[in-house]
Each structure stands twice: as structure tokens, then as C-alpha cells.
Design an enzyme around this catalytic site. Structure first.
Site, PDB file in Angstrom:
ATOM      1  N   GLY A  41       0.760  -1.242   0.000  1.00 44.25           N
ATOM      2  CA  GLY A  41       0.000   0.000   0.000  1.00 44.25           C
ATOM      3  C   GLY A  41       0.785   1.284   0.000  1.00 44.25           C
TER       4      GLY A  41
ATOM      5  CE1 TYR B 296      -8.715   1.960  -9.319  1.00 47.50           C
ATOM      6  CE2 TYR B 296      -6.691   2.203 -10.571  1.00 47.50           C
ATOM      7  CZ  TYR B 296      -7.559   1.417  -9.857  1.00 47.50           C
ATOM      8  OH  TYR B 296      -7.270   0.095  -9.673  1.00 47.50           O
TER       9      TYR B 296
ATOM     10  CB  CYS C 171     -15.649   3.085 -29.877  1.00 49.57           C
ATOM     11  SG  CYS C 171     -14.808   2.865 -31.438  1.00 49.57           S
ATOM     12  CD  GLU C 172     -16.447   2.455 -23.874  1.00 49.09           C
ATOM     13  OE1 GLU C 172     -17.111   3.231 -23.150  1.00 49.09           O
ATOM     14  OE2 GLU C 172     -16.814   1.310 -24.181  1.00 49.09           O
TER      15      GLU C 172
ATOM     16  CD  GLU D 140       0.328  -9.173   1.786  1.00 49.37           C
ATOM     17  OE1 GLU D 140      -0.572  -8.387   1.414  1.00 49.37           O
ATOM     18  OE2 GLU D 140       0.095 -10.259   2.328  1.00 49.37           O
ATOM     19  N   PRO D 141       4.564  -5.259  -0.677  1.00 49.46           N
ATOM     20  CG  PRO D 141       6.819  -4.680  -0.997  1.00 49.46           C
ATOM     21  CD  PRO D 141       5.931  -5.613  -0.225  1.00 49.46           C
ATOM     22  N   GLY D 142       3.657  -3.715  -3.760  1.00 48.55           N
ATOM     23  CA  GLY D 142       3.516  -3.931  -5.198  1.00 48.55           C
ATOM     24  C   GLY D 142       3.887  -2.677  -5.951  1.00 48.55           C
ATOM     25  NE  ARG D 143      -0.381   2.110  -6.074  1.00 51.35           N
ATOM     26  CZ  ARG D 143      -1.391   2.046  -6.941  1.00 51.35           C
ATOM     27  NH1 ARG D 143      -1.288   2.625  -8.113  1.00 51.35           N
ATOM     28  NH2 ARG D 143      -2.510   1.420  -6.623  1.00 51.35           N
TER      29      ARG D 143
HETATM   30  C1  LIG Z   1      -2.918  -5.186  -4.043  1.00 49.65           C
HETATM   31  C2  LIG Z   1      -2.458  -5.762  -2.762  1.00 49.65           C
HETATM   32  C3  LIG Z   1      -1.187  -5.481  -2.265  1.00 49.65           C
HETATM   33  C4  LIG Z   1      -0.236  -4.530  -2.950  1.00 49.65           C
HETATM   34  O1  LIG Z   1      -0.631  -3.207  -2.827  1.00 49.65           O
HETATM   35  P1  LIG Z   1       0.318  -2.025  -3.377  1.00 49.65           P
HETATM   36  O2  LIG Z   1      -0.458  -0.819  -3.120  1.00 49.65           O
HETATM   37  O3  LIG Z   1       0.544  -2.290  -4.812  1.00 49.65           O
HETATM   38  O4  LIG Z   1       1.579  -2.081  -2.591  1.00 49.65           O
HETATM   39  C5  LIG Z   1      -0.778  -6.105  -1.100  1.00 49.65           C
HETATM   40  N1  LIG Z   1      -1.605  -6.962  -0.439  1.00 49.65           N
HETATM   41  C6  LIG Z   1      -2.841  -7.241  -0.883  1.00 49.65           C
HETATM   42  C7  LIG Z   1      -3.679  -8.178  -0.121  1.00 49.65           C
HETATM   43  C8  LIG Z   1      -3.310  -6.664  -2.051  1.00 49.65           C
HETATM   44  O5  LIG Z   1      -4.547  -6.938  -2.476  1.00 49.65           O
END
Ligand SMILES: *Cc1c(COP(=O)(O)O)cnc(C)c1O
Length: 414
Positions: free
Chosen positions: A239, A316, A342-343, A273-276
Site C-alpha cells: 500500500g 480512477y 470507442c469510449e 506485501e509491496p507492489g506499486r
Molecule cells: C494489491 C495488494 C497489495 C499490494 O498493494 P500495493 O499498493 O501495490 O503495494 C498487497 N496486499 C494485498 C492483499 C493486495 O490486495
């Protein structure tokens, strides 16, 4: 040091001019920087070095198997949300003991797949899911390690579609129900509670909501302890936000220091759990201007990347910085930068000041490494873009551009 940089007035991806990539691979084109992915992973992971921890990259942000392999080679575990992501993570060589499985709608076959693989733990999001995992584990002669995903009812102050830890959201289990479930866990012989989990949202730009959630979780943990259930893992989700425009999210180091000061001495293994924050600014989407079009009220740039390639602006209202790959120094003009779909909701940017452009010019859409390609589709029968991974002067095509044949391949009878 940035790995997407202008040198001699042209944009480079690490050591390679973006124009060279576009010429060879066409547009729309995703370009990721291996060195940026590594730097971001290291920055995040090392921020928690004083704690017993594991960084489980969130696969859904960018799930290309070569990205997973790269992060896996640096020691990353994975946070998955589907059987498909489990398949990818295992194929990328990630140890099942570094995989955690979140998501509100795990289907029976996905649960079986994860039990078979013997993943580290399920982050359970409802009473029925807990019962189903228990039943299936018993039937398969296994014990499922689980955390309950707590919904701490904290407002992460982000976009409503990516807020997940408020009572009104579909995610997690409220604290009261969670507590009684942990108490009842001993009646479920197919499950073993080993952790507590929460993930309150995405693109958070301040630490306060994280700390508020952490306080609630720690209180919860203490209660569990005093009741005699000593769990091992604390999963705080992902997050952490990134800079798309002018946001000033906390640096992972600051985030790490704050969590470390609260968690030091507590005998818990931390999972993140970092993604972004790993992938977002490690990628750009390169697109070519097909036409310019002036109407009585607007100047449009019609480009070859569309909402099917990058849906975030449409979904978003997100901001992505857009700039010329070869700046010409022309005066600024206000544009709507739109795709061919086409939107009317098909746009990358609206009312954006950009140097005047002509057809045939290349634009780079920044911060597109996370929730870019993974959210793409074939709408309007548009083949999905090519993905490149640049590492220094080396260019790896990590997903070829889809062909028209690919579009209908699954619709043909053999
Ligand atoms: C999407 C998600 C993440 C990653 O979130 P980011 O904002 O990308 O860091 C981590 N844990 C869970 C359960 C998610 O659904």
C-alpha cells in the site's frame, strides 16, 4: 540517479534510447528498468533489516514472469490473489514457503492448488472461506497455515476503489468476529493459525493510517497472546504510495524506521506485501501520436495507447506524467490525450499542458510499471502491448506483442 532520464535531449531507458526501442518493437510499448526494480526492492527490503521479516512482492502489480524471476532472485517472496498468480510464482521458481495467498473469493480448486503446493499461509477473508479451507485440508490430509485478514476499520485516505480496510469494504473480517474465530480455531483441525494480516489500501501517501492500523493489530495480538494463542507472523500488507504527480509519499526507509521502532522486541516475523512501490516507477508506456485534432473547444492528441493498455486514468481518474520522448522545445498547449477506443472515457490525460506535438511523435507515459499491463485487455480487439525489460544496455523482450491470430486463437475449433 534515475533510470528513465533525458540525455542530450532524448529519453533513455537505462543505457538505451527509447526511440530505438520503439523503432524495433513498435508502440504501444511497455518498458521496464531492471535496475529500478532492483533498487526499489532493495530500498524496501533493507528498510526492515533490523526486524525478522520477509518481503512478499504483490504479484498483481506487475506479474510478468521475468519480473517475478528478477525479484525472486533477490530473495523476494510473493503475495498472490489467485490460482493464476500462484502458477506464475511457482513457475518463476519462488519457494512455496515464501508465498502468501490473499483475496476474498478463493475458489475450491484454487485452495486445493495452494494446499498441494504447501504455501506458507492463506490470508483468510471470511468465515465461510475458513470453513472451506478447513474442510478441504482435512479431506486432502493437510494442515493449512492461516492468518485472518483483519479489517481494522481505518480510513487510508486514498481513492475509494483502492481503500480496503474500512468497515464498508468487502475485504477482511471485522475485529470482533476475528477474535472469536481465533478462539474457535482449535475446533478446526485442518487449520493452524500462524499469523494476523491486514492490508488497508493502496497508494497511501502518509504513514498515519498504517500506524493506526498497526496499533489496532498489536492490541489484538496482545489479546491473543494473553489468551494463550501465540502467533508467529504479522502481515501488514502493501500500500505504500508512489509519486505520480506531486505526491510526497513516505520513503520506504522512513516507513521502515517507524515500523521498526514499534515492532522491535516483539517476537513476530513481519511480512510486507509491496507492489506499486516496487514496480510503479520502474516502467513507462511508450506511445505514438497518430493524429492531432482540433475541435472548437479542445485540442486532442490521438495516440496509439488506449484504456485497454493503461486503464488507470479511465478507472480512477489517475494522473500519469506524460512527456515527449524527443523534446522539441515547442510552446505548451492544453491537450486531451486520448486513445483510439470507442469510449469517451478512453483517455490517458485531460486538459494537460504539453509541448505542441505532431503526428508521428513519441510520448512516454510515466509511472506505468504497476497496474499497467496487468490491467490491460483486448477491448476493441486490440492486441496487447509488448513488454521489454531493459538492463543496462541489454534489452529483453519479456512478452511479445500479441498478434491478430492470438486474438482469435481460443475461439477457433481445432
Ligand atoms: C494489491 C495488494 C497489495 C499490494 O498493494 P500495493 O499498493 O501495490 O503495494 C498487497 N496486499 C494485498 C492483499 C493486495 O490486495
Amino acid at each position: 540517479m534515475h533510470f528513465f532520464e533525458y540525455r542530450e535531449n532524448q529519453l533513455f531507458a537505462e543505457q538505451v534510447p527509447v526511440t530505438t526501442l520503439a523503432k524495433e518493437y513498435g508502440t504501444p510499448l511497455y518498458v521496464y528498468s531492471a535496475k529500478t526494480l532492483k533498487r526499489h526492492f532493495n530500498a524496501y527490503d533493507s528498510a526492515f533489516s533490523e526486524l525478522n521479516h520477509m518481503t512478499c512482492y504483490s504479484v498483481k502489480a506487475n506479474s510478468n514472469i521475468h519480473v517475478l524471476k528478477l525479484l525472486g532472485s533477490m530473495g523476494a517472496g510473493m503475495d498472490i490473489v489467485s490460482g493464476g498468480e500462484l502458477y506464475r510464482a511457482l513457475k518463476a521458481g519462488i519457494s512455496p514457503q515464501k508465498i502468501v495467498y490473499s483475496g476474498v473469493g478463493k475458489r475450491p480448486e484454487e485452495i486445493a492448488q495452494a494446499l498441494e503446493a504447501d504455501i506458507l499461509m492463506f490470508n483468510v477473508e471470511s468465515v465461510q472461506e475458513l470453513e472451506r479451507i478447513n474442510d478441504m485440508a482435512l479431506r486432502m490430509g493437510k494442515v493449512a497455515r492461516i492468518s485472518l485478514r483483519i479489517n481494522p476499520d481505518v480510513d487510508p485516505k486514498t481513492h475509494p476503489y483502492i481503500s480496503t480496510g474500512m468497515e464498508k469494504n468487502k475485504f477482511g473480517i471485522d475485529m470482533k468476529t476475528s477474535f472469536s474465530l481465533y478462539k474457535k480455531a482449535k475446533d478446526f483441525s485442518g487449520i493452524q493459525p500462524i499469523g494476523i494480516d491486514c492490508h488497508i489500501g493502496s497508494q497511501l501517501t502518509t504513514v498515519e493510517p498504517f500506524l493506526e492500523a498497526l496499533d489496532k493489530i498489536l492490541e489484538f495480538y496482545n489479546e491473543l497472546c494473553s489468551w494463550g494463542l501465540c502467533i508467529e507472523y504479522l502481515d501488514l500488507g502493501g500500500g505504500l504510495g508512489i509519486t505520480y504527480e506531486e505526491e510526497k509519499p513516505p520513503h520506504p526507509k522512513e516507513f521502515g524506521e517507524l515500523l521498526t521502532s514499534r515492532l522491535k522486541g516483539i517476537p513476530l516475523k513481519l511480512i510486507l506485501e509491496p507492489g506499486r512501490s516496487i514496480a510503479g516507477n520502474a516502467g513507462i508506456l511508450v506511445t505514438e501520436v497518430i493524429y492531432t485534432k482540433d475541435t472548437p473547444s479542445k485540442h486532442f492528441l490521438i495516440v496509439d495507447a488506449a484504456m485497454n493498455d493503461l486503464v488507470r486514468p479511465s478507472l480512477y481518474g489517475s494522473y500519469h506524467r506524460i512527456a515527449e520522448v524527443l523534446p522539441q522545445g515547442r510552446p505548451l498547449q492544453s491537450y486531451d490525450i486520448v486513445g483510439p477506443i470507442c469510449e469517451s472515457g478512453d483517455f490517458l490525460a485531460r486538459d494537460r499542458e504539453l509541448a505542441q506535438c505532431e503526428s508521428g511523435e513519441l510520448l512516454a507515459c510515466f509511472s506505468a510499471g504497476a497496474y499497467g499491463f496487468t490491467m490491460s485487455s483486448n477491448y476493441n480487439s486490440r492486441p496487447r502491448a509488448c513488454e521489454l525489460l531493459v538492463d543496462g544496455a541489454n534489452v529483453h523482450c519479456i512478452r511479445r506483442r500479441e498478434s491478430y491470430q492470438d486474438l482469435i486463437a481460443l475461439e477457433e475449433k481445432e
